[in-house]
Design a protein around this motif. Structure first.
Motif, PDB file in Angstrom:
ATOM      1  N   SER A 268       0.827  -1.214   0.000  1.00  0.00           N
ATOM      2  CA  SER A 268       0.000   0.000   0.000  1.00  0.00           C
ATOM      3  C   SER A 268       0.860   1.263   0.000  1.00  0.00           C
TER       4      SER A 268
ATOM      5  N   SER B 242      -7.988   5.309   6.438  1.00  0.00           N
ATOM      6  CA  SER B 242      -8.204   4.636   5.156  1.00  0.00           C
ATOM      7  C   SER B 242      -8.714   5.614   4.116  1.00  0.00           C
TER       8      SER B 242
ATOM      9  N   THR C 286      -6.488   6.619   0.745  1.00  0.00           N
ATOM     10  CA  THR C 286      -6.990   6.401  -0.616  1.00  0.00           C
ATOM     11  C   THR C 286      -7.436   7.691  -1.298  1.00  0.00           C
TER      12      THR C 286
ATOM     13  N   MET D 230      -9.202  -1.388   1.313  1.00  0.00           N
ATOM     14  CA  MET D 230      -9.331  -0.828   2.653  1.00  0.00           C
ATOM     15  C   MET D 230     -10.608  -1.307   3.339  1.00  0.00           C
TER      16      MET D 230
END
Length: 347
Positions: free
Chosen positions: A129, A217, A221, A262
């Motif tokens: 990630s 999260s 993102t 996520m």
């Protein structure tokens, strides 16, 4: 699966290779379909909250709208700015999309149903990630345009800021489960609740960490209210301003694949993964993958709900939340969780 291919007469090496390719396709192809449908669901949720209809023309109930949009971008011309670094410009969206898919290799869909059941699965997810930022930075720099470059710098600072707190949150999860293996982390959530809640749904000890992980999260993102990398009022369209056609589509696919990842991590790390919400025998008749998908959709609904209702943060507010709130609180909870476990489990 390797044994199945060996039973068909393959050698072990070829059977392992065929089983690995089959496993990758078994995850990647449904994931692409899920991304298309989750974009549709995203737009429908926004429309419902704004009292609009949303997609309702292409296909029954508008279900084919995402595929029509995909066909549209596929047929568009790929334009590369004359001053851009062409090689890096084209590689950047591929990096983002590929990294978004790689993390799914260790996500358990059911007990033992995982492509790579490695002992350091959580570390693998954290490492993969963190690589996603490279696609954004390379895109912003290779475009040779000031607004994408500003967006790339923002993205780098934002992702690093929230990965620090995510790291400490995951330390709490690892301390509680005693392992980095995602299958074992799910199993460690059986019957938790400090003796108060006997279920697989709610961990009193880690609940504050889940709230921080959910918000982090969204920041990781680039979802609202932390979508400062795509702030159209300041950066035109952010790091993807100069992109068109499938290069642009790869960023969209990568973004939604990361959002789904996520959602899967929220369900796996804090809400029992494939386990049913309560320890009741009839619920075990439902396949674990259905429970996992239901939990993922619940978290995705929260993501869409926040995007539809919460205004965008200022950049200084974004940094303050990450460094002055989440970092010290997550550090504090590392001490609290480890202390509690020493008193109750190892004392």
């Amino acid at each position: 699966m390797t044994e199945t291919f060996q039973h068909w007469g393959m050698s072990y090496e070829w059977a392992w290779f065929a089983a690995t390719i089959a496993g990758i396709l078994l995850i990647a192809l449904p994931l692409m379909l899920a991304v298309a449908m989750i974009i549709y669901a995203d737009r429908k949720i926004w429309a419902a909250m704004a009292l609009r209809r949303g997609p309702n023309v292409v296909g029954p109930f508008g279900l084919l709208q995402s595929f029509a949009d995909g066909l549209k971008v596929f047929l568009q011309e790929t334009i590369i700015p004359s001053a851009a670094n062409k090689g890096l410009f084209l590689i950047a969206p591929i990096v983002t999309f590929t990294v978004a898919l790689m993390a799914w290799a260790v996500i358990p869909f059911n007990s033992g149903a995982v492509l790579a059941d490695i002992n350091v699965g959580l570390l693998y997810v954290l490492a993969i990630s963190s690589l996603g930022v490279y696609g954004v930075i390379i895109a912003g720099w290779a475009s040779n345009s000031k607004y994408p470059f500003f967006s790339a710098m923002r993205a780098a600072a934002q992702m690093v800021s929230y990965e620090v707190s995510i790291g400490f949150i995951l330390v709490c999860v690892v301390l509680y489960a005693g392992t980095f293996n995602l299958n074992a982390i799910v199993e460690a959530q059986r019957g938790h609740g400090l003796g108060i809640v006997n279920g697989y749904w709610f961990n009193l000890l880690l609940f504050p960490m889940w709230v921080m992980f959910l918000i982090s999260s969204m920041a990781e993102t680039g979802r609202a209210p932390f979508d400062l990398t795509e702030a159209e009022s300041e950066l035109v369209a952010g790091y993807q301003t100069e992109y068109s056609s499938m290069s642009f589509a790869l960023y969209w696919l990568g973004e939604y694949a990361n959002v789904l990842l996520m959602c899967a991590l929220n369900a796996t790390l804090f809400f029992g993964g494939w386990l049913p919400p309560i320890d009741w025998a009839p619920l075990y008749a439902v396949p674990g993958i259905i429970w996992l998908f239901a939990k993922m959709f619940m978290f995705f609904f929260i993501f869409s709900w926040v995007k539809a209702t919460v205004p965008r943060y200022r950049y200084d507010q974004l940094m303050r939340l990450g460094w002055k709130v989440f970092l010290p609180v997550s550090l504090l909870f590392v001490v609290l969780v480890s202390g509690w476990l020493m008193l109750t489990r190892y004392g």
